[in-house]
Design an enzyme around this catalytic site. Structure first.
Site, mmCIF file in Angstrom:
data_model
loop_
_atom_site.group_PDB
_atom_site.id
_atom_site.type_symbol
_atom_site.label_atom_id
_atom_site.label_comp_id
_atom_site.label_asym_id
_atom_site.label_seq_id
_atom_site.Cartn_x
_atom_site.Cartn_y
_atom_site.Cartn_z
ATOM 1 N N ARG A 52 0.822 -1.206 0.000
ATOM 2 C CA ARG A 52 0.000 0.000 0.000
ATOM 3 C C ARG A 52 0.859 1.261 0.000
ATOM 4 O O ARG A 52 0.460 2.281 -0.576
ATOM 5 C CB ARG A 52 -0.941 -0.015 1.211
ATOM 6 C CG ARG A 52 -2.116 -0.960 1.033
ATOM 7 C CD ARG A 52 -2.998 -1.017 2.255
ATOM 8 N NE ARG A 52 -4.220 -1.772 1.993
ATOM 9 C CZ ARG A 52 -5.028 -2.228 2.927
ATOM 10 N NH1 ARG A 52 -4.741 -2.026 4.200
ATOM 11 N NH2 ARG A 52 -6.120 -2.900 2.597
ATOM 12 N N LYS A 109 -16.083 -16.134 5.867
ATOM 13 C CA LYS A 109 -17.511 -16.225 6.163
ATOM 14 C C LYS A 109 -18.397 -15.889 4.971
ATOM 15 O O LYS A 109 -18.147 -14.934 4.236
ATOM 16 C CB LYS A 109 -17.854 -15.271 7.316
ATOM 17 C CG LYS A 109 -17.146 -15.609 8.624
ATOM 18 C CD LYS A 109 -17.529 -14.612 9.707
ATOM 19 C CE LYS A 109 -16.862 -14.960 11.040
ATOM 20 N NZ LYS A 109 -17.228 -13.985 12.098
ATOM 21 N N GLY A 151 -7.164 -6.449 -0.092
ATOM 22 C CA GLY A 151 -7.171 -7.174 1.172
ATOM 23 C C GLY A 151 -6.253 -8.376 1.197
ATOM 24 O O GLY A 151 -5.101 -8.329 0.777
ATOM 25 N N GLY A 210 -12.589 -3.983 1.209
ATOM 26 C CA GLY A 210 -13.948 -3.678 1.629
ATOM 27 C C GLY A 210 -14.628 -2.692 0.706
ATOM 28 O O GLY A 210 -15.811 -2.843 0.355
#
Length: 392
Positions: free
Chosen positions: A37, A198, A349, A373
């Site tokens: 990043r 998830k 991510g 996100g």
């Protein structure tokens, strides 16, 4: 949106520019373990500094609670940013106006050390934004270049853009252009690869993407909830029982491709006993931690024919060597597909981290996102506050 090129064309020599970057990098103590990043932020900062601007960068690191915490200091980031820019980048304490020459760059200490940055109270955020403007002066400009935070209504992302002339940095601009391609009319076949822990984290994006894609390949911990929805026992694997019904309905689309074999372990550890078993043979007490080689080959076959690929989420616990091959194999298949002419996007991510950690070529993908996100929320069709304020 006005861009950095527009700002430079207007003339920035001697003018202060407040830049919001995404420098939220992983640390081991004070050692940066993945500087991706920071490297991604350099082009925009360099363009401004090279044009003679006086650049003050704001960024966050982690989630400090209730004020300053040395564990979350941006000091290692300032040092690495200076190395990449080839000049000293001082770390500026909160409330202190930096002394910058034309072409100079400074980094404000972790913006989240002030709780007003993330406050839900509009007045508190606006007050903090005005204080940030005071550090650079009312004649300054604002550049938003941290795509990883544009889905948050935060002072340094949203409110500052209402107090200063606002411009999109190169990262934000390229991310919006790439993701617009994915949500518009991408070239087909269009394949999406989703992993991670998830189903609940990805449910909204799955529902948004299913009508648009030709194939949706599911790996990672989330695949076990889908397997349970098919009636398979999943042992001690990660399972969201409350998502089984939702997963069963999603499977009715006929577009979801699940693993046929998995790597299981008797415990969550690098030195655990492991086996590769069919998905209908996971024994009680064993947990699935990666997709198996048969699944990698099946996923690769789908990807080999794709013209557009979006990947978000690892296929297994790639941080542990015994469970890294699924992610590595699928990533290599995407690289091969890209080499054959596909447009491929890595959705930031953990996926971006896996590319670097597993030694895969970053230039083997068409685009690697810096905001996991934010990318998912864009693909879900949500309005991103930090982008909307620039469009105004």
């Amino acid at each position: 949106m006005r861009t950095v090129s527009d700002l430079v064309s207007e003339g920035v020599s001697g003018r202060a520019v407040l830049v919001r970057s995404d420098l939220n990098v992983p640390l081991d103590g004070e050692t940066i373990t993945d500087d991706g990043r920071i490297r991604a932020s350099v082009p925009t900062i360099s363009a401004l500094a090279d044009a003679g601007a006086r650049v003050l960068v704001t960024a966050h690191l982690g989630r400090p609670k209730g004020g300053a915490d040395p564990k979350y200091s941006l000091a290692p980031v300032a040092e690495r940013l200076g190395e990449l820019l080839g000049k000293e980048v001082p770390l500026v304490p909160h409330g202190q106006r930096p002394e910058l020459a034309d072409g100079g760059v400074a980094l404000l200490e972790n913006i989240r050390f002030d709780p007003r940055e993330t406050s839900k109270d509009d007045d508190q955020r606006a007050e903090f934004a005005r204080e940030l403007v005071d550090l650079v002066g009312p004649d300054a400009a604002f550049v938003s270049d941290g795509f990883g935070v544009v889905h948050r209504k935060q002072a340094s992302v949203y409110d500052v853009a209402q107090d200063l002339p606002a411009y999109a940095g190169g990262l934000v601009l390229s991310e919006v252009e790439v993701l617009t391609t994915l949500t518009g009319d991408p070239e087909r076949p269009y394949a999406v690869v989703l992993g991670g822990s998830k189903v609940s984290d990805k449910l909204a994006v799955i529902e948004a993407l299913l009508p648009k894609v030709d194939s949706l390949l599911v790996g990672g911990g989330m695949c076990f909830t889908f397997l349970a929805a098919q009636g398979y026992g999943v042992g001690s694997s990660l399972l969201e029982s409350d998502q089984i019904d939702s997963s069963r309905k999603l499977l009715e689309s006929g577009k979801i491709v699940l693993p046929t074999d998995v790597v299981v372990a008797d415990r969550f550890a690098a030195d655990a006993a492991t086996e590769t078993v069919p998905v209908d043979a996971i024994e009680d007490g064993w947990m699935g931690l990666d997709i198996g080689p048969e699944s990698v080959r099946a996923f690769a076959e789908v990807l080999s024919g794709a013209k557009t690929v979006f990947w978000n989420g690892p296929m297994g616990v790639f941080e542990l060597a015994p469970f890294a091959e699924g992610t590595r194999g699928v990533a290599r298949a995407i690289v091969d597909s890209t080499a054959s002419g596909a447009f491929s996007v890595v959705g930031g991510g953990d996926s971006a981290a896996a590319v670097r950690a597993l030694g895969l070529p970053e230039d083997g993908f068409s685009h690697i996102s810096t905001g996991g996100g934010a990318s998912l929320e864009f693909l879900e069709g949500k309005s991103l506050p930090g982008v909307a304020v620039l469009e105004r």
